[in-house]
Design a protein around this motif. Structure first.
Motif, PDB file in Angstrom:
ATOM      1  N   UNK A 156       0.755  -1.319  -0.008  1.00 12.24           N
ATOM      2  CA  UNK A 156      -0.112  -0.152   0.143  1.00 12.24           C
ATOM      3  C   UNK A 156       1.012   1.318   0.049  1.00 12.24           C
ATOM      4  N   UNK A 157       2.192   1.219  -0.076  1.00  9.73           N
ATOM      5  CA  UNK A 157       3.192   2.080  -0.188  1.00  9.73           C
ATOM      6  C   UNK A 157       3.146   2.609  -1.566  1.00  9.73           C
ATOM      7  N   UNK A 158       3.067   3.785  -2.057  1.00 12.87           N
ATOM      8  CA  UNK A 158       3.301   4.321  -3.380  1.00 12.87           C
ATOM      9  C   UNK A 158       4.753   3.977  -3.950  1.00 12.87           C
ATOM     10  N   UNK A 159       4.848   3.240  -5.225  1.00 14.06           N
ATOM     11  CA  UNK A 159       5.953   3.142  -5.695  1.00 14.06           C
ATOM     12  C   UNK A 159       5.771   3.738  -7.144  1.00 14.06           C
ATOM     13  N   UNK A 160       6.984   4.514  -7.522  1.00 16.09           N
ATOM     14  CA  UNK A 160       6.778   4.967  -8.973  1.00 16.09           C
ATOM     15  C   UNK A 160       6.695   4.062 -10.197  1.00 16.09           C
ATOM     16  N   UNK A 161       5.874   4.229 -10.788  1.00 18.47           N
ATOM     17  CA  UNK A 161       5.612   3.326 -12.019  1.00 18.47           C
ATOM     18  C   UNK A 161       4.637   2.223 -11.554  1.00 18.47           C
ATOM     19  N   UNK A 162       4.230   1.870 -10.598  1.00 17.48           N
ATOM     20  CA  UNK A 162       3.386   0.768 -10.117  1.00 17.48           C
ATOM     21  C   UNK A 162       1.715   1.344 -10.471  1.00 17.48           C
ATOM     22  N   UNK A 163       1.033   0.246 -10.674  1.00 18.15           N
ATOM     23  CA  UNK A 163      -0.396   0.361 -10.791  1.00 18.15           C
ATOM     24  C   UNK A 163      -1.101  -0.041  -9.477  1.00 18.15           C
ATOM     25  N   UNK A 164      -2.145   0.675  -9.036  1.00 19.28           N
ATOM     26  CA  UNK A 164      -2.592   0.307  -7.832  1.00 19.28           C
ATOM     27  C   UNK A 164      -4.263   0.599  -7.973  1.00 19.28           C
ATOM     28  N   UNK A 165      -5.072  -0.170  -7.045  1.00 19.21           N
ATOM     29  CA  UNK A 165      -6.342  -0.033  -6.731  1.00 19.21           C
ATOM     30  C   UNK A 165      -6.361   0.931  -5.539  1.00 19.21           C
ATOM     31  N   UNK A 166      -7.145   1.972  -5.631  1.00 23.30           N
ATOM     32  CA  UNK A 166      -7.402   2.860  -4.501  1.00 23.30           C
ATOM     33  C   UNK A 166      -8.606   3.563  -4.591  1.00 23.30           C
ATOM     34  N   UNK A 179       2.848   7.900 -10.708  1.00 27.00           N
ATOM     35  CA  UNK A 179       4.260   8.399 -11.024  1.00 27.00           C
ATOM     36  C   UNK A 179       4.862   9.465 -10.393  1.00 27.00           C
ATOM     37  N   UNK A 180       6.053   9.466  -9.920  1.00 29.20           N
ATOM     38  CA  UNK A 180       6.739  10.528  -8.994  1.00 29.20           C
ATOM     39  C   UNK A 180       6.919  11.715  -9.985  1.00 29.20           C
ATOM     40  N   UNK A 181       6.596  12.674  -9.557  1.00 29.45           N
ATOM     41  CA  UNK A 181       6.681  13.840 -10.198  1.00 29.45           C
ATOM     42  C   UNK A 181       8.016  14.224 -10.111  1.00 29.45           C
ATOM     43  N   UNK A 182       8.841  14.837 -11.069  1.00 31.00           N
ATOM     44  CA  UNK A 182      10.224  15.275 -10.937  1.00 31.00           C
ATOM     45  C   UNK A 182      10.278  16.584  -9.832  1.00 31.00           C
ATOM     46  N   UNK A 183       8.877  17.321  -9.922  1.00 27.66           N
ATOM     47  CA  UNK A 183       9.249  18.608  -9.236  1.00 27.66           C
ATOM     48  C   UNK A 183       8.677  18.384  -7.749  1.00 27.66           C
ATOM     49  N   UNK A 184       8.311  17.262  -7.664  1.00 32.36           N
ATOM     50  CA  UNK A 184       7.616  16.830  -6.146  1.00 32.36           C
ATOM     51  C   UNK A 184       6.382  16.377  -6.235  1.00 32.36           C
ATOM     52  N   UNK A 212      -6.372   6.669   0.014  1.00 30.49           N
ATOM     53  CA  UNK A 212      -6.395   5.120   0.510  1.00 30.49           C
ATOM     54  C   UNK A 212      -6.042   4.225  -0.415  1.00 30.49           C
ATOM     55  N   UNK A 213      -5.024   3.730  -0.449  1.00 29.42           N
ATOM     56  CA  UNK A 213      -4.615   2.409  -1.226  1.00 29.42           C
ATOM     57  C   UNK A 213      -4.922   1.324  -0.836  1.00 29.42           C
ATOM     58  N   UNK A 214      -5.767   0.485  -1.801  1.00 30.97           N
ATOM     59  CA  UNK A 214      -6.236  -0.965  -1.565  1.00 30.97           C
ATOM     60  C   UNK A 214      -5.097  -1.812  -1.657  1.00 30.97           C
ATOM     61  N   UNK A 215      -4.388  -1.749  -2.650  1.00 34.98           N
ATOM     62  CA  UNK A 215      -3.284  -2.715  -2.757  1.00 34.98           C
ATOM     63  C   UNK A 215      -2.741  -2.327  -4.317  1.00 34.98           C
ATOM     64  N   UNK A 216      -1.666  -3.147  -4.571  1.00 29.17           N
ATOM     65  CA  UNK A 216      -0.772  -2.929  -5.909  1.00 29.17           C
ATOM     66  C   UNK A 216      -1.536  -4.027  -6.859  1.00 29.17           C
ATOM     67  N   UNK A 217      -1.754  -3.782  -8.163  1.00 31.02           N
ATOM     68  CA  UNK A 217      -1.944  -4.691  -9.171  1.00 31.02           C
ATOM     69  C   UNK A 217      -0.693  -5.420  -9.312  1.00 31.02           C
ATOM     70  N   UNK A 218      -0.789  -6.755  -9.237  1.00 27.39           N
ATOM     71  CA  UNK A 218       0.463  -7.679  -9.637  1.00 27.39           C
ATOM     72  C   UNK A 218       0.351  -8.534 -10.671  1.00 27.39           C
ATOM     73  N   UNK A 219      -0.768  -8.723 -11.113  1.00 24.54           N
ATOM     74  CA  UNK A 219      -1.206  -9.664 -12.315  1.00 24.54           C
ATOM     75  C   UNK A 219      -2.530  -9.330 -13.049  1.00 24.54           C
TER      76      UNK A 219
END
Length: 224
Positions: A156-166, A179-184, A212-219
């Motif tokens: 549930x922690x945001x990671x750059x480039x990953x897809x999430x259900x939220x 996506x992590x913004x270069x400017x913050x 509120x992130x439910x989880x990361x889409x892994x498949x």
């Protein structure tokens, strides 16, 4: 047979009452009533505990597949065995690849079987996984409408480039890439390249902490 029919079948065979079953599994008598009348189905650890109490396999109890009896004989025509396959709870919930999908009633609808070796190779733990469905085309061509998704609710922690259900601000479920913004800050992004219909949604670090992130889409599983 439905899940409720399988529960009642085992209770009758073992001569177990609803009160006795509730005490063994560690739930209320009302929970057992929901299981036997078809209102709800057991999932996760409760499914395992229920199967143990009913002296049957969790795979058969949840889906009707495989051997009913623990240690039953196997043959080449048997369904996938619980030893080789993990049954992941399959929820009726949908996540929108658009503006959001409101799930006013969510229940477990059986499960999908995944090879335990595959889960291990993907460093995924059975108890952290849920199956849900994609709705809409904002993530096309990555995801198609009604595509099956495997979501890891421990991530549930945001990671750059990953897809999430939220959840969006309206408490509707969305499927988006972070996506992590270069400017913050972050950008909540759809994979669909039509940004007129599916524009990026910038959000600050403080704002992201309120998502509120439910989880990361892994498949994802769908047609080709």
């Amino acid at each position: 047979m439905e899940f409720s029919d399988r529960v009642k079948r085992r209770m009758k065979k073992l001569g177990i009452t609803a009160v006795e079953l509730a005490e063994t599994v560690g739930v209320s008598k009302g929970a057992v009533t929901h299981w036997t009348n078809g209102t709800n189905e057991a999932g996760g650890k409760r499914l395992v505990a229920l199967a143990e109490a009913l002296q049957c396999t969790a795979l058969w109890l949840s889906s009707g597949m495989g051997d009913e009896e623990i240690g039953g004989d196997e043959s080449p025509t048997d369904s996938p065995s619980e030893r080789d396959y993990a049954l992941i709870p399959q929820y009726s919930a949908r996540g929108s690849s658009g503006k959001g999908y409101l799930n006013d009633h969510v229940e477990i609808k059986g499960g999908l079987a995944f090879k335990r070796d595959w889960l291990k190779g993907m460093s995924l733990r059975e108890e952290n996984l849920r199956v849900m469905y994609n709705h809409g085309d904002s993530n096309w061509p990555t995801l198609s409408d009604e595509e099956v998704l495997l979501v890891d609710v421990s991530k549930i922690e945001p990671v750059n480039g990953k897809m999430y259900a939220m959840y969006d601000p309206d408490n509707e479920v969305i499927i988006k890439r972070l996506i992590r913004d270069m400017s913050g800050g972050w950008i909540i992004r759809s994979d669909n390249q039509d940004k007129t219909r599916y524009p990026d949604m910038p959000i600050s670090d403080d704002g992201m902490r309120g998502v509120e992130i439910i989880g990361r889409v892994v498949w994802r599983g769908g047609g080709i």
